[in-house]
Write a protein that holds these residues in place. Structure first.
Motif, PDB file in Angstrom:
ATOM      1  N   THR A  25      42.708  73.562  39.059  1.00 39.09           N
ATOM      2  CA  THR A  25      41.282  73.763  39.332  1.00 39.09           C
ATOM      3  C   THR A  25      40.500  74.107  38.083  1.00 39.09           C
ATOM      4  OG1 THR A  25      41.793  76.042  39.927  1.00 39.09           O
ATOM      5  CG2 THR A  25      41.639  74.436  41.725  1.00 39.09           C
ATOM      6  N   GLU A  26      41.184  74.698  37.099  1.00 38.44           N
ATOM      7  CA  GLU A  26      40.557  74.978  35.814  1.00 38.44           C
ATOM      8  C   GLU A  26      41.454  74.424  34.711  1.00 38.44           C
ATOM      9  OE1 GLU A  26      38.702  78.856  35.141  1.00 38.44           O
ATOM     10  OE2 GLU A  26      39.382  79.405  37.143  1.00 38.44           O
ATOM     11  N   SER A  27      40.882  74.155  33.550  1.00 43.38           N
ATOM     12  CA  SER A  27      41.678  73.551  32.482  1.00 43.38           C
ATOM     13  C   SER A  27      42.351  74.584  31.592  1.00 43.38           C
ATOM     14  CB  SER A  27      40.807  72.632  31.617  1.00 43.38           C
ATOM     15  OG  SER A  27      41.620  71.786  30.831  1.00 43.38           O
ATOM     16  N   GLY A  35      46.162  64.511  26.412  1.00 44.72           N
ATOM     17  CA  GLY A  35      46.222  63.135  26.872  1.00 44.72           C
ATOM     18  C   GLY A  35      45.739  62.888  28.290  1.00 44.72           C
ATOM     19  N   GLU A  36      46.280  61.817  28.880  1.00 43.12           N
ATOM     20  CA  GLU A  36      45.731  61.260  30.112  1.00 43.12           C
ATOM     21  C   GLU A  36      45.836  62.188  31.317  1.00 43.12           C
ATOM     22  OE1 GLU A  36      47.485  57.426  30.721  1.00 43.12           O
ATOM     23  OE2 GLU A  36      46.854  56.683  28.767  1.00 43.12           O
ATOM     24  N   ASN A  37      46.882  62.995  31.389  1.00 43.20           N
ATOM     25  CA  ASN A  37      47.001  63.894  32.540  1.00 43.20           C
ATOM     26  C   ASN A  37      45.884  64.934  32.537  1.00 43.20           C
ATOM     27  OD1 ASN A  37      49.274  62.416  32.871  1.00 43.20           O
ATOM     28  ND2 ASN A  37      50.671  64.144  33.056  1.00 43.20           N
ATOM     29  N   VAL A  38      45.602  65.461  31.347  1.00 39.97           N
ATOM     30  CA  VAL A  38      44.561  66.480  31.237  1.00 39.97           C
ATOM     31  C   VAL A  38      43.179  65.883  31.502  1.00 39.97           C
ATOM     32  CG1 VAL A  38      43.489  68.155  29.713  1.00 39.97           C
ATOM     33  CG2 VAL A  38      45.946  67.738  29.571  1.00 39.97           C
ATOM     34  N   THR A  39      42.945  64.697  30.965  1.00 36.84           N
ATOM     35  CA  THR A  39      41.625  64.081  31.134  1.00 36.84           C
ATOM     36  C   THR A  39      41.480  63.386  32.483  1.00 36.84           C
ATOM     37  OG1 THR A  39      42.358  62.026  30.072  1.00 36.84           O
ATOM     38  CG2 THR A  39      41.412  63.727  28.647  1.00 36.84           C
ATOM     39  N   PHE A  56      35.836  69.341  33.681  1.00 34.37           N
ATOM     40  CA  PHE A  56      35.903  69.184  32.226  1.00 34.37           C
ATOM     41  C   PHE A  56      37.276  69.661  31.750  1.00 34.37           C
ATOM     42  CE2 PHE A  56      35.358  70.904  27.977  1.00 34.37           C
ATOM     43  CZ  PHE A  56      34.637  69.919  27.329  1.00 34.37           C
ATOM     44  N   PRO A  57      37.883  69.017  30.747  1.00 40.27           N
ATOM     45  CA  PRO A  57      37.428  67.856  29.971  1.00 40.27           C
ATOM     46  C   PRO A  57      37.921  66.538  30.589  1.00 40.27           C
ATOM     47  CG  PRO A  57      39.376  68.783  28.953  1.00 40.27           C
ATOM     48  CD  PRO A  57      39.081  69.633  30.141  1.00 40.27           C
ATOM     49  N   MET A  58      37.170  65.475  30.309  1.00 37.30           N
ATOM     50  CA  MET A  58      37.567  64.151  30.777  1.00 37.30           C
ATOM     51  C   MET A  58      37.866  63.203  29.612  1.00 37.30           C
ATOM     52  SD  MET A  58      35.250  63.431  34.161  1.00 37.30           S
ATOM     53  CE  MET A  58      33.680  63.435  33.297  1.00 37.30           C
ATOM     54  N   THR A  59      37.796  63.724  28.381  1.00 34.07           N
ATOM     55  CA  THR A  59      38.080  62.897  27.204  1.00 34.07           C
ATOM     56  C   THR A  59      38.958  63.681  26.226  1.00 34.07           C
ATOM     57  OG1 THR A  59      36.187  63.716  25.947  1.00 34.07           O
ATOM     58  CG2 THR A  59      35.807  61.810  27.390  1.00 34.07           C
ATOM     59  N   ARG A  60      39.563  62.967  25.281  1.00 30.70           N
ATOM     60  CA  ARG A  60      40.380  63.643  24.263  1.00 30.70           C
ATOM     61  C   ARG A  60      39.516  64.544  23.377  1.00 30.70           C
ATOM     62  NH1 ARG A  60      43.864  59.306  25.347  1.00 30.70           N
ATOM     63  NH2 ARG A  60      46.056  59.955  25.267  1.00 30.70           N
ATOM     64  N   GLY A 101      37.001  66.182  24.408  1.00 32.70           N
ATOM     65  CA  GLY A 101      36.776  67.376  25.215  1.00 32.70           C
ATOM     66  C   GLY A 101      37.976  68.304  25.190  1.00 32.70           C
ATOM     67  N   VAL A 102      39.188  67.736  25.138  1.00 35.34           N
ATOM     68  CA  VAL A 102      40.399  68.549  25.061  1.00 35.34           C
ATOM     69  C   VAL A 102      40.415  69.343  23.756  1.00 35.34           C
ATOM     70  CG1 VAL A 102      42.917  68.451  24.863  1.00 35.34           C
ATOM     71  CG2 VAL A 102      41.741  67.034  26.560  1.00 35.34           C
ATOM     72  N   GLU A 103      40.093  68.667  22.653  1.00 39.86           N
ATOM     73  CA  GLU A 103      40.071  69.357  21.360  1.00 39.86           C
ATOM     74  C   GLU A 103      39.038  70.487  21.368  1.00 39.86           C
ATOM     75  OE1 GLU A 103      39.477  66.856  17.979  1.00 39.86           O
ATOM     76  OE2 GLU A 103      39.249  68.536  16.587  1.00 39.86           O
ATOM     77  N   PHE A 104      37.863  70.209  21.912  1.00 36.02           N
ATOM     78  CA  PHE A 104      36.823  71.245  21.958  1.00 36.02           C
ATOM     79  C   PHE A 104      37.290  72.428  22.806  1.00 36.02           C
ATOM     80  CE2 PHE A 104      33.444  73.288  24.349  1.00 36.02           C
ATOM     81  CZ  PHE A 104      32.641  73.765  23.328  1.00 36.02           C
TER      82      PHE A 104
END
Length: 437
Positions: free
Chosen positions: A106-108, A177-181, A194-198, A200-203
């Motif tokens: 539910t949260e990243s 990667g893809e699982n997170v996004t 969020f995040p839906m992009t790589r 966004g993951v770095e941020f």
């Protein structure tokens, strides 16, 4: 990632049959045992192989290994003639035996949560049938900064708390990667978190470690202030930021799910800029492309033997990955990530010999000593040496032989799997098919 790949199952049917146990025995708590295995080939991992050797375990610890070992009277003795004895196998990436779901998605960012162990999961017994004596249990890969994992011993018949491997690292799972996004999600974009992009993951990683550093400084200032001012105001405790500061201090080790070389480099860069270390890259399918950078950072790698192309980011994986990373100085383990592969982890290690010409015992390190280092238990297990835990696998032949089977698996000096007593698929097939199999 948790995968049961049908193609892989079909291709490896012979290996599955040889290792599988159909029905898990009823968990039984065993008393401490003293035992010896004699006349066997002992693969110590630490000091080469010993032909016609004996290993003695007393009080759960290895007390002697060699060719001139005296077995005290009354000690249970297994005749190891023709058999191969090696350290119990260690799986550095498993989702087996976990209570409730395997993702808090539910949260990243959720480093404050922790997986819960299901101590009666039959997978534990089936892992014992494959010689596995310890494993790292992680949740899934839905979170950029996920929850805390647990290192267990396969103490079948004991409570969940008793299965915990005392002295192991505290480990938290990151994912890239893809699982997170959520790349495969069919939900509308405005309904995905969020995040839906790589990028966004770095941020996300940068943002939360900036907050963690501020939180850490706030507590440092309070601890300094309270030395001279008893009325100094204590900061509000935040369990999420507290876990992140544990990472900054090296008390909580990062194991990061990863595939592509570029995102591996991204996390190394962000970690070094923010003052923490990636302890182990998990899966790390393109690790061979950035092995020098992984080694320079001081990270280790736990990968698949030959799984690839099941999604876009796994397209460039190669079976030489283990050998190539090892050659560049990375400590490499091969993991199961599967309730099925965990029963034949030794065969996965053998792929390193076929692809990359790894020396046999270097390949065996990938399921013994190397994962022990990654989990922080190498002083206790991973090799057969005096003083180490009595965690041992006894094979009918060399572990890389096509027809090798685990005959005994011993944890803390207790025989928790014995093929002669187990209810295996082979025995069931013999009964149901009139022995025609």
């Amino acid at each position: 990632m948790r995968i049961l790949n049908g193609c892989t199952l079909a291709v490896r049917a012979l290996g599955v049959v040889s290792a599988a146990v159909a029905v898990a025995a009823t968990p039984t708590r065993l008393a401490a045992q003293d035992l010896a295995i004699k006349n066997a080939t002992i693969i110590t991992i630490a000091r080469g192989d010993i032909a016609n050797g004996t290993i003695l375990v007393r009080g759960g610890k290895i007390t002697a290994v060699g060719t001139n070992v005296t077995i005290p009277a009354g000690v249970r003795t297994i005749d190891g003639t023709g058999k191969f004895v090696m350290p119990g196998l260690i799986d550095a990436h498993s989702h087996s035996a976990l209570e409730n779901g395997i993702n808090e998605g539910t949260e990243s960012v959720t480093p404050e949560v922790q997986v819960q162990i299901k101590n009666d999961d039959p997978v534990i017994y089936r892992a014992l049938a494959g010689g596995v004596t310890a494993a790292l249990l992680l949740h899934g890969s839905a979170n950029t900064i996920g929850g805390q994992a647990r290192v267990i011993k396969m103490r079948w018949g004991q409570s969940a708390d008793e299965m915990l491997f005392k002295g192991a690292f505290r480990i938290v799972k990151f994912a890239l990667g893809e699982n997170v996004t959520q790349a495969s999600s069919t939900a509308p974009a405005d309904q995905r978190r969020f995040p839906m992009t790589r990028m966004g993951v770095e941020f996300t990683v940068r943002y939360w470690f900036q907050k963690a550093k501020e939180y850490d400084q706030e507590w440092k200032e309070y601890r300094d202030a309270v030395k001279t001012n008893a009325n100094a105001m204590m900061p509000r405790r935040d369990l999420r930021l507290e876990a992140l500061t544990d990472i900054l201090h090296g008390d909580l080790k990062v194991h990061s799910h990863s595939y592509r070389g570029d995102e591996i480099l991204m996390l190394i860069r962000v970690a070094e800029e923010n003052g923490f270390k990636v302890h182990t890259f998990q899966h790390v399918l393109e690790g061979y492309k950035v092995a020098d950078e992984i080694a320079k950072h001081g990270a280790m790698a736990s990968t698949f033997a030959d799984m690839w192309a099941y999604k876009a980011e796994a397209w460039d994986a190669i079976p030489f990955n283990m050998a190539l990373m090892s050659q560049r100085g990375v400590v490499v383990s091969v993991n199961s990530d599967s309730d099925e592969r965990i029963r034949r982890l030794y065969q996965e290690a053998g792929i390193g010999v076929r692809y990359g010409n790894m020396p046999v015992n270097e390949a065996l390190k990938m399921v013994t000593l190397n994962p022990a280092k990654q989990l922080g238990v190498d002083k206790m297990v991973g090799t057969l040496e005096t003083g180490k835990d009595g965690d041992i696998a006894v094979f009918s032949a060399h572990p890389f032989a096509p027809d090798a089977m685990v005959e005994y698996t011993i944890v803390d000096g207790k025989v928790l799997f014995e093929r002669a007593e187990a209810n295996t698929l082979r025995k069931i097939a013999d009964k149901t098919q009139g022995g025609t199999r």
